[in-house]
Design an enzyme around this catalytic site. Structure first.
Site, short mmCIF file in Angstrom:
data_model
loop_
_atom_site.label_atom_id
_atom_site.label_comp_id
_atom_site.label_asym_id
_atom_site.label_seq_id
_atom_site.Cartn_x
_atom_site.Cartn_y
_atom_site.Cartn_z
N ALA A 135 51.83 36.75 38.92
CA ALA A 135 51.36 35.55 39.60
C ALA A 135 49.85 35.69 39.73
O ALA A 135 49.31 36.80 39.76
CB ALA A 135 52.02 35.45 40.96
N GLY A 184 55.12 38.89 38.70
CA GLY A 184 55.78 37.62 38.42
C GLY A 184 56.04 37.41 36.93
O GLY A 184 56.94 36.67 36.54
N GLU A 191 59.20 39.17 36.34
CA GLU A 191 60.26 38.38 37.00
C GLU A 191 60.59 37.13 36.20
O GLU A 191 61.75 36.73 36.09
CB GLU A 191 59.81 38.01 38.42
CG GLU A 191 59.76 39.23 39.34
CD GLU A 191 59.07 38.96 40.66
OE1 GLU A 191 57.96 38.36 40.66
OE2 GLU A 191 59.63 39.33 41.70
N GLU A 194 53.42 44.95 42.55
CA GLU A 194 52.95 44.20 43.73
C GLU A 194 52.59 45.12 44.90
O GLU A 194 51.72 44.81 45.70
CB GLU A 194 54.04 43.21 44.19
CG GLU A 194 54.26 42.04 43.26
CD GLU A 194 55.32 42.30 42.18
OE1 GLU A 194 55.64 43.48 41.92
OE2 GLU A 194 55.82 41.32 41.62
N1 DAK Z 1 46.08 37.31 38.46
C1 DAK Z 1 44.85 36.82 38.20
N2 DAK Z 1 44.04 37.31 37.24
C2 DAK Z 1 44.48 38.36 36.52
C3 DAK Z 1 45.76 38.92 36.74
C4 DAK Z 1 46.59 38.36 37.77
N3 DAK Z 1 47.81 38.79 38.03
N4 DAK Z 1 45.92 39.94 35.89
C5 DAK Z 1 44.80 40.01 35.13
N5 DAK Z 1 43.92 39.07 35.52
C6 DAK Z 1 42.61 38.80 34.97
C7 DAK Z 1 41.60 39.84 35.43
O1 DAK Z 1 41.10 39.53 36.73
C8 DAK Z 1 40.53 39.72 34.36
O2 DAK Z 1 39.76 38.58 34.64
P1 DAK Z 1 38.12 38.65 34.53
O3 DAK Z 1 37.72 39.73 35.45
O4 DAK Z 1 37.87 38.97 33.08
O5 DAK Z 1 37.68 37.28 34.93
C9 DAK Z 1 41.33 39.44 33.12
O6 DAK Z 1 42.60 38.95 33.56
C10 DAK Z 1 41.58 40.66 32.26
O7 DAK Z 1 42.12 41.66 33.10
P2 DAK Z 1 41.55 43.15 33.16
O8 DAK Z 1 40.09 43.18 32.88
O9 DAK Z 1 42.02 43.73 34.44
O10 DAK Z 1 42.31 43.81 31.92
P3 DAK Z 1 42.74 45.34 31.73
O11 DAK Z 1 43.24 45.41 30.33
O12 DAK Z 1 41.64 46.27 32.17
O13 DAK Z 1 43.96 45.57 32.73
C11 DAK Z 1 46.07 44.96 33.78
C12 DAK Z 1 45.18 44.88 32.52
C13 DAK Z 1 47.30 44.09 33.52
C14 DAK Z 1 46.53 46.41 33.99
C15 DAK Z 1 45.26 44.48 35.01
O14 DAK Z 1 44.66 43.20 34.70
C16 DAK Z 1 46.11 44.31 36.23
O15 DAK Z 1 46.44 45.28 36.90
N6 DAK Z 1 46.42 43.05 36.58
C17 DAK Z 1 47.18 42.74 37.77
C18 DAK Z 1 48.62 43.07 37.54
C19 DAK Z 1 49.41 42.81 38.79
O16 DAK Z 1 49.14 43.38 39.84
N7 DAK Z 1 50.41 41.91 38.66
C20 DAK Z 1 51.18 41.55 39.78
C21 DAK Z 1 50.54 40.36 40.42
S1 DAK Z 1 51.32 39.99 41.97
C22 DAK Z 1 55.81 35.63 45.78
C23 DAK Z 1 56.45 35.58 44.56
C24 DAK Z 1 55.97 36.24 43.47
C25 DAK Z 1 54.83 36.99 43.59
C26 DAK Z 1 54.18 37.04 44.82
C27 DAK Z 1 54.66 36.36 45.90
N8 DAK Z 1 56.30 34.93 46.89
C28 DAK Z 1 57.55 34.19 46.82
C29 DAK Z 1 55.59 34.86 48.11
C30 DAK Z 1 54.33 37.68 42.48
C31 DAK Z 1 53.28 38.48 42.64
C32 DAK Z 1 52.62 39.06 41.50
O17 DAK Z 1 52.96 38.84 40.38
#
Ligand code: DAK
Length: 257
Positions: free
Chosen positions: A64, A108, A111, A131
């Site tokens: 997400a 997400g 998921e 998360e």
């Molecule tokens: N959201 C927004 N931007 C994202 C992103 C994300 N999840 N993942 C990557 N990006 C963006 C980065 O910010 C970066 O943008 P710029 O800085 O270039 O503007 C660009 O994509 C490239 O990412 P990286 O530079 O970080 O690329 P790397 O290859 O170095 O790293 C990575 C790749 C996938 C390991 C890293 O980007 C990363 O850790 N991303 C986050 C992964 C993550 O934590 N995913 C889980 C998100 S939380 C809910 C229901 C569902 C959810 C929540 C609540 N409720 C019902 C309340 C779900 C939550 C989630 O999914």
């Protein structure tokens, strides 16, 4: 139609591509609404028998959109019905959906892949529920679908440590139906989807509904459901055609009725 979601028709297969490469296909409302609209279109199209959902070579979806939701408060999430409002359209479509996953399927993104009926993974795929690192938890099925797919031990490991699982581990654990070399992922997935779409659509839908029932009922209830649906399949013209074609040693011509 959102420019972040591209649709294509390949014969009887509807393809949906998430296209937000600059953010690793992070899922914001525009993307999720676009996927929902694409599914609505393919569901209504009688020519479509199977749907494929994919991203790009780097990411199916890295989760997400963190920037989008970082300032949410409880009342906002509750009142807007965050997740339930638009994400669950994938779950409600009656046509099969295959997730073709290359690169990251995190949070997400993982998921969303699990909401599909099966996952075909490129050898580059990486799955995870990170998360916890953000001070939150899976909210779109990660704590529920993942243990059903890979068992409690591995689901706990992934959700509590935030580590990623590669395609080989995901297939061994039961999350993934097939691993395909990355450069062939889309072609092979479209081929499998075309095979499904070539069968009788009502039978395809009956099978999908019955397999899903296995996750919602006891074994006996599920078997009873399967038997009733199986009996009802004798009402189909396609059943008559399929069996006649076998006996007459020819290819069946299903008419979806
Ligand atoms: N959201 C927004 N931007 C994202 C992103 C994300 N999840 N993942 C990557 N990006 C963006 C980065 O910010 C970066 O943008 P710029 O800085 O270039 O503007 C660009 O994509 C490239 O990412 P990286 O530079 O970080 O690329 P790397 O290859 O170095 O790293 C990575 C790749 C996938 C390991 C890293 O980007 C990363 O850790 N991303 C986050 C992964 C993550 O934590 N995913 C889980 C998100 S939380 C809910 C229901 C569902 C959810 C929540 C609540 N409720 C019902 C309340 C779900 C939550 C989630 O999914």
């Amino acid at each position: 139609m959102s420019k972040l979601v591209i649709t294509e028709v390949h014969g009887k297969v509807g393809l949906i591509r998430i296209s937000r490469p600059e953010a690793l296909n992070a899922l914001n409302n525009e993307v999720v609404d676009g996927i929902g609209a694409a599914i609505d279109g393919f569901e209504a199209d009688e020519n479509i028998g199977c749907i494929v959902l994919t991203g790009n070579e780097k990411a199916f979806a890295a989760g997400a959109d963190i920037g989008f939701m970082k300032d949410f408060d409880y009342m906002h999430a509750y009142k807007t019905d965050f997740i339930t409002r638009n994400w669950e359209r994938i779950k409600t479509t009656r046509k099969p959906v295959i997730a073709a996953v290359a690169g990251f399927a995190l949070g997400g993104g993982c998921e969303m892949a699990m909401m599909c009926d099966m996952i075909f993974a490129a050898d580059t795929a990486k799955f995870g529920q990170p998360e916890i690192r953000l001070g939150t938890m899976p909210g779109a099925g990660g704590t529920q679908r993942l243990p059903r797919a890979v068992g409690k031990a591995k689901a706990m490991d992934l959700c509590l440590t935030a580590r990623m699982m590669d395609a080989a581990e995901a297939e061994k654990a039961g999350l993934v139906a097939r691993i395909i070399p990355a450069e062939q992922l889309l072609d092979e997935t479209l081929k499998a989807a075309a095979t499904i779409a070539g069968f009788s659509l009502p039978v395809v839908m009956m099978i999908k509904e019955s397999v899903n029932r296995a996750f919602e009922s006891s074994l006996n209830e599920g078997l009873l459901f399967e038997r009733r649906v199986f009996h009802s399949a004798f009402a189909l013209e396609d059943q008559k055609e399929g069996m006649a074609a076998f006996v007459e040693k020819r290819k069946p011509a299903f008419r979806n009725c």
